[in-house]
Design a protein around this motif. Structure first.
Motif, PDB file in Angstrom:
ATOM      1  N   ALA A  54       6.088  -7.414   3.863  1.00 55.92           N
ATOM      2  CA  ALA A  54       5.488  -6.102   3.637  1.00 55.92           C
ATOM      3  C   ALA A  54       6.402  -5.229   2.778  1.00 55.92           C
ATOM      4  CB  ALA A  54       5.190  -5.425   4.969  1.00 55.92           C
ATOM      5  N   ALA A  58       5.604  -3.745  -1.027  1.00 57.05           N
ATOM      6  CA  ALA A  58       5.666  -2.311  -1.315  1.00 57.05           C
ATOM      7  C   ALA A  58       6.679  -1.965  -2.404  1.00 57.05           C
ATOM      8  CB  ALA A  58       5.991  -1.536  -0.039  1.00 57.05           C
ATOM      9  N   HIS A  86       8.582   1.557  -6.116  1.00 58.62           N
ATOM     10  CA  HIS A  86       7.411   1.615  -5.235  1.00 58.62           C
ATOM     11  C   HIS A  86       6.168   1.111  -5.974  1.00 58.62           C
ATOM     12  CE1 HIS A  86       4.389   4.289  -2.918  1.00 58.62           C
ATOM     13  NE2 HIS A  86       4.628   3.195  -2.214  1.00 58.62           N
ATOM     14  N   GLY A  88       3.618  -0.901  -4.194  1.00 56.01           N
ATOM     15  CA  GLY A  88       2.537  -1.173  -3.255  1.00 56.01           C
ATOM     16  C   GLY A  88       2.523  -0.110  -2.176  1.00 56.01           C
ATOM     17  N   SER A  89       1.472  -0.068  -1.412  1.00 55.11           N
ATOM     18  CA  SER A  89       1.351   0.932  -0.356  1.00 55.11           C
ATOM     19  C   SER A  89       2.529   0.846   0.617  1.00 55.11           C
ATOM     20  CB  SER A  89       0.039   0.726   0.402  1.00 55.11           C
ATOM     21  OG  SER A  89      -0.090   1.704   1.409  1.00 55.11           O
ATOM     22  N   PHE A  90       3.075   2.008   0.948  1.00 54.34           N
ATOM     23  CA  PHE A  90       4.179   2.081   1.915  1.00 54.34           C
ATOM     24  C   PHE A  90       3.965   3.292   2.800  1.00 54.34           C
ATOM     25  CE2 PHE A  90       8.304   3.794   3.212  1.00 54.34           C
ATOM     26  CZ  PHE A  90       8.766   2.722   3.970  1.00 54.34           C
ATOM     27  N   PRO A  95       0.988   3.392  -4.303  1.00 51.98           N
ATOM     28  CA  PRO A  95       2.072   3.144  -5.253  1.00 51.98           C
ATOM     29  C   PRO A  95       2.290   4.321  -6.219  1.00 51.98           C
ATOM     30  CG  PRO A  95       0.610   1.254  -5.139  1.00 51.98           C
ATOM     31  CD  PRO A  95      -0.028   2.342  -4.341  1.00 51.98           C
ATOM     32  N   THR A 128       9.088   8.684   2.584  1.00 46.48           N
ATOM     33  CA  THR A 128       7.756   9.179   2.236  1.00 46.48           C
ATOM     34  C   THR A 128       7.835  10.560   1.578  1.00 46.48           C
ATOM     35  OG1 THR A 128       7.402   9.998   4.491  1.00 46.48           O
ATOM     36  CG2 THR A 128       6.524   7.808   3.961  1.00 46.48           C
TER      37      THR A 128
END
Length: 133
Positions: A54, A58, A86, A88-90, A95, A128
Motif C-alpha cells: 500500500a 501511494a 505521492h 496514489g491515494s494515501f 494523488p 496529510t
C-alpha cells in the motif's frame, strides 16, 4: 542478535519497502509474527507485505532514512523518515505528485534472527497536512 545483525535487519526492512521486494519480509519475520500496529493484533507475514504494498502504491521514488536505532536486549526501536512522491491515494488524499516525508517509529521484539512482535506508529496527520496544503 549482535548489533551488526540488527543493523542489517533494519536495512533489509527499509530495502523491502523502498524497492518493493516484499519477499524480504519472509527472511526477517517469524512465521507467527504478531503485528500490534492496528486496533487488533494480526498474525503472519502477509499483513506486512500488504501494508508495504500500500505504501508502494501511494508513493514512488521512495527513500527511507533510519534516524535512530535503539537496542535493549531483545527489543529494538527505530525512528524513520520515508520520503516519496505521492502518486496514489494515501489516507484518503488523492494523488498530488508532491514529494513529502512521512515519519514514524517501529518497535520490535526479536527472537533469534527474526521479528516476532511489531508495532508501527506513523505521523499520518503531518503527512496529510503536507499533502493538502
Amino acid at each position: 542478535m549482535e548489533r551488526r545483525d540488527i543493523d542489517t535487519l533494519v536495512r533489509r526492512w527499509t530495502e523491502a519497502i523502498a524497492t518493493g521486494r516484499l519477499d524480504i519480509f519472509d527472511e526477517l519475520l517469524a512465521k507467527d509474527v504478531v503485528d500490534r500496529s492496528g486496533p487488533t493484533p494480526v498474525s503472519g507475514v502477509e499483513s506486512f507485505k500488504a501494508r508495504a504494498g500500500a505504501v508502494r502504491a501511494a508513493f514512488a521514488e521512495i527513500d527511507i532514512r533510519v534516524e535512530d536505532l535503539l537496542v535493549d536486549g531483545d527489543a529494538i526501536a527505530w525512528r524513520w523518515a520515508l520520503t516519496g512522491t505521492h502518486v496514489g491515494s494515501f489516507a484518503g488524499v488523492a494523488p498530488t505528485s508532491r514529494r513529502i516525508t512521512l515519519r514514524g517509529v517501529n518497535f520490535q521484539r526479536l527472537r533469534s534472527d527474526r521479528v516476532v512482535e511489531h508495532w508501527t506508529l506513523v505521523d499520518v496527520f503531518a503527512a496529510t497536512q503536507a499533502l493538502r496544503t
